[in-house]
Design a protein around this motif. Sequence first.
Motif, PDB file in Angstrom:
ATOM      1  N   TYR A  80      34.984  47.613  56.352  1.00 31.02           N
ATOM      2  CA  TYR A  80      34.517  47.479  54.971  1.00 31.02           C
ATOM      3  C   TYR A  80      34.950  48.688  54.162  1.00 31.02           C
ATOM      4  N   ILE A  81      35.125  48.460  52.865  1.00 33.29           N
ATOM      5  CA  ILE A  81      35.284  49.566  51.932  1.00 33.29           C
ATOM      6  C   ILE A  81      33.943  49.718  51.213  1.00 33.29           C
ATOM      7  N   VAL A  82      33.474  50.943  51.128  1.00 38.15           N
ATOM      8  CA  VAL A  82      32.268  51.260  50.369  1.00 38.15           C
ATOM      9  C   VAL A  82      32.749  51.916  49.089  1.00 38.15           C
ATOM     10  N   ALA A  83      32.327  51.364  47.947  1.00 37.81           N
ATOM     11  CA  ALA A  83      32.875  51.840  46.679  1.00 37.81           C
ATOM     12  C   ALA A  83      31.873  51.647  45.549  1.00 37.81           C
ATOM     13  N   PHE A  84      32.141  52.336  44.449  1.00 36.64           N
ATOM     14  CA  PHE A  84      31.380  52.106  43.224  1.00 36.64           C
ATOM     15  C   PHE A  84      32.130  51.058  42.425  1.00 36.64           C
ATOM     16  N   SER A  85      31.436  49.996  42.042  1.00 34.96           N
ATOM     17  CA  SER A  85      32.021  48.910  41.270  1.00 34.96           C
ATOM     18  C   SER A  85      31.756  49.126  39.788  1.00 34.96           C
ATOM     19  N   GLU A  86      32.819  49.174  38.995  1.00 34.38           N
ATOM     20  CA  GLU A  86      32.642  49.290  37.549  1.00 34.38           C
ATOM     21  C   GLU A  86      32.140  47.973  36.963  1.00 34.38           C
ATOM     22  N   LEU A  87      32.483  46.861  37.603  1.00 33.07           N
ATOM     23  CA  LEU A  87      32.029  45.548  37.131  1.00 33.07           C
ATOM     24  C   LEU A  87      30.519  45.400  37.280  1.00 33.07           C
ATOM     25  N   ASN A  88      29.986  45.777  38.445  1.00 30.98           N
ATOM     26  CA  ASN A  88      28.550  45.640  38.717  1.00 30.98           C
ATOM     27  C   ASN A  88      27.766  46.905  38.402  1.00 30.98           C
ATOM     28  N   ASN A  89      28.478  48.010  38.196  1.00 33.75           N
ATOM     29  CA  ASN A  89      27.862  49.310  37.953  1.00 33.75           C
ATOM     30  C   ASN A  89      26.929  49.706  39.100  1.00 33.75           C
ATOM     31  N   GLU A  90      27.418  49.462  40.348  1.00 36.13           N
ATOM     32  CA  GLU A  90      26.628  49.804  41.517  1.00 36.13           C
ATOM     33  C   GLU A  90      27.543  49.959  42.734  1.00 36.13           C
ATOM     34  N   LYS A  91      26.954  50.474  43.820  1.00 35.18           N
ATOM     35  CA  LYS A  91      27.694  50.620  45.072  1.00 35.18           C
ATOM     36  C   LYS A  91      27.840  49.252  45.727  1.00 35.18           C
ATOM     37  N   ILE A  92      29.057  48.980  46.251  1.00 29.03           N
ATOM     38  CA  ILE A  92      29.307  47.703  46.907  1.00 29.03           C
ATOM     39  C   ILE A  92      29.986  47.922  48.253  1.00 29.03           C
ATOM     40  N   HIS A  93      29.890  46.914  49.121  1.00 30.50           N
ATOM     41  CA  HIS A  93      30.613  46.855  50.406  1.00 30.50           C
ATOM     42  C   HIS A  93      31.511  45.634  50.337  1.00 30.50           C
ATOM     43  N   LEU A  94      32.800  45.828  50.537  1.00 29.85           N
ATOM     44  CA  LEU A  94      33.745  44.705  50.557  1.00 29.85           C
ATOM     45  C   LEU A  94      34.464  44.681  51.891  1.00 29.85           C
ATOM     46  N   SER A  95      34.564  43.522  52.500  1.00 30.81           N
ATOM     47  CA  SER A  95      35.376  43.389  53.696  1.00 30.81           C
ATOM     48  C   SER A  95      36.829  43.594  53.296  1.00 30.81           C
ATOM     49  N   ILE A  96      37.513  44.480  54.003  1.00 32.33           N
ATOM     50  CA  ILE A  96      38.916  44.771  53.677  1.00 32.33           C
ATOM     51  C   ILE A  96      39.772  43.527  53.853  1.00 32.33           C
ATOM     52  N   GLU A  97      39.419  42.676  54.799  1.00 31.97           N
ATOM     53  CA  GLU A  97      40.179  41.446  55.032  1.00 31.97           C
ATOM     54  C   GLU A  97      40.089  40.475  53.865  1.00 31.97           C
ATOM     55  N   ARG A  98      39.043  40.570  53.033  1.00 32.47           N
ATOM     56  CA  ARG A  98      38.875  39.650  51.907  1.00 32.47           C
ATOM     57  C   ARG A  98      39.629  40.126  50.655  1.00 32.47           C
ATOM     58  N   ILE A  99      40.148  41.353  50.689  1.00 35.12           N
ATOM     59  CA  ILE A  99      40.874  41.879  49.523  1.00 35.12           C
ATOM     60  C   ILE A  99      42.283  41.323  49.504  1.00 35.12           C
ATOM     61  N   GLU A 100      42.635  40.748  48.373  1.00 35.09           N
ATOM     62  CA  GLU A 100      43.971  40.184  48.198  1.00 35.09           C
ATOM     63  C   GLU A 100      44.927  41.275  47.732  1.00 35.09           C
ATOM     64  N   THR A 108      41.456  42.599  43.947  1.00 36.11           N
ATOM     65  CA  THR A 108      41.138  41.182  43.799  1.00 36.11           C
ATOM     66  C   THR A 108      40.680  40.705  45.167  1.00 36.11           C
ATOM     67  N   TYR A 109      39.548  40.038  45.200  1.00 29.84           N
ATOM     68  CA  TYR A 109      39.023  39.572  46.487  1.00 29.84           C
ATOM     69  C   TYR A 109      38.342  38.225  46.298  1.00 29.84           C
ATOM     70  N   ASN A 110      38.237  37.503  47.415  1.00 27.81           N
ATOM     71  CA  ASN A 110      37.535  36.227  47.324  1.00 27.81           C
ATOM     72  C   ASN A 110      36.068  36.449  47.644  1.00 27.81           C
ATOM     73  N   GLU A 111      35.225  35.840  46.840  1.00 30.77           N
ATOM     74  CA  GLU A 111      33.784  36.035  46.955  1.00 30.77           C
ATOM     75  C   GLU A 111      33.200  35.033  47.944  1.00 30.77           C
ATOM     76  N   ASN A 112      32.513  35.547  48.955  1.00 30.65           N
ATOM     77  CA  ASN A 112      31.828  34.714  49.948  1.00 30.65           C
ATOM     78  C   ASN A 112      32.735  33.649  50.559  1.00 30.65           C
ATOM     79  N   ASN A 113      33.957  34.037  50.887  1.00 34.80           N
ATOM     80  CA  ASN A 113      34.936  33.153  51.525  1.00 34.80           C
ATOM     81  C   ASN A 113      35.220  31.883  50.734  1.00 34.80           C
TER      82      ASN A 113
END
Length: 176
Positions: free
Chosen positions: A156-176, A129-134
């Motif tokens: 950042y975490i680089v991962a495959f998103s099942e929601l978007n069906n694509e590769k994503i970059h998420l800031s680890i600090e934004r992950i709840e 769970t993460y907050n989108e765009n702060n």
Amino acid sequence: VDVRTIYRDMQALSEMNIPVVSYPGTEGGYEILDNYFVEPIMFNKDEVFALLLSKKIIDIIHIPGYSAFANSAFLKIENIVSECFKKDFEDVQKKIVFDIKSNDINIENTYVFDMIKQALKYKFKMKVTYNENNSTNLIEQIILPYGIVFEDGIWYIVAFSELNNEKIHLSIERIE
């Protein structure tokens, strides 16, 4: 020494796969098997220099879960080099600067960082769970981590998103 020190030392030896035998009772104790031998590791001066120079980066970036181990290794290396080498190294390393974009790189969310490392190790999917765009808008999704990237002072975490069906970059600090 304190009894806890002995237990910590025995744990450290065990983690290094050194065979330790324990003898119970008041006359008991610990010993390393007689036939156990550790082959010496030989580094040349340039290898030692490179390893010690990398300490400057580790001190700046702080890698959760690894910085303490890296600093322990650096301390061991520093203790085996000659005073002449230390002086030469200190003179040169003062003139080498690593320009890292952020002054405050310590990651706050070490629990998430550790969970990501475990997911990478065992190839597990993660529900995050993460907050989108702060914003206050929280997004929950399942991801399959590929790796962890440090860029411009942010992990950042680089991962495959099942929601978007694509590769994503998420800031680890934004992950709840």
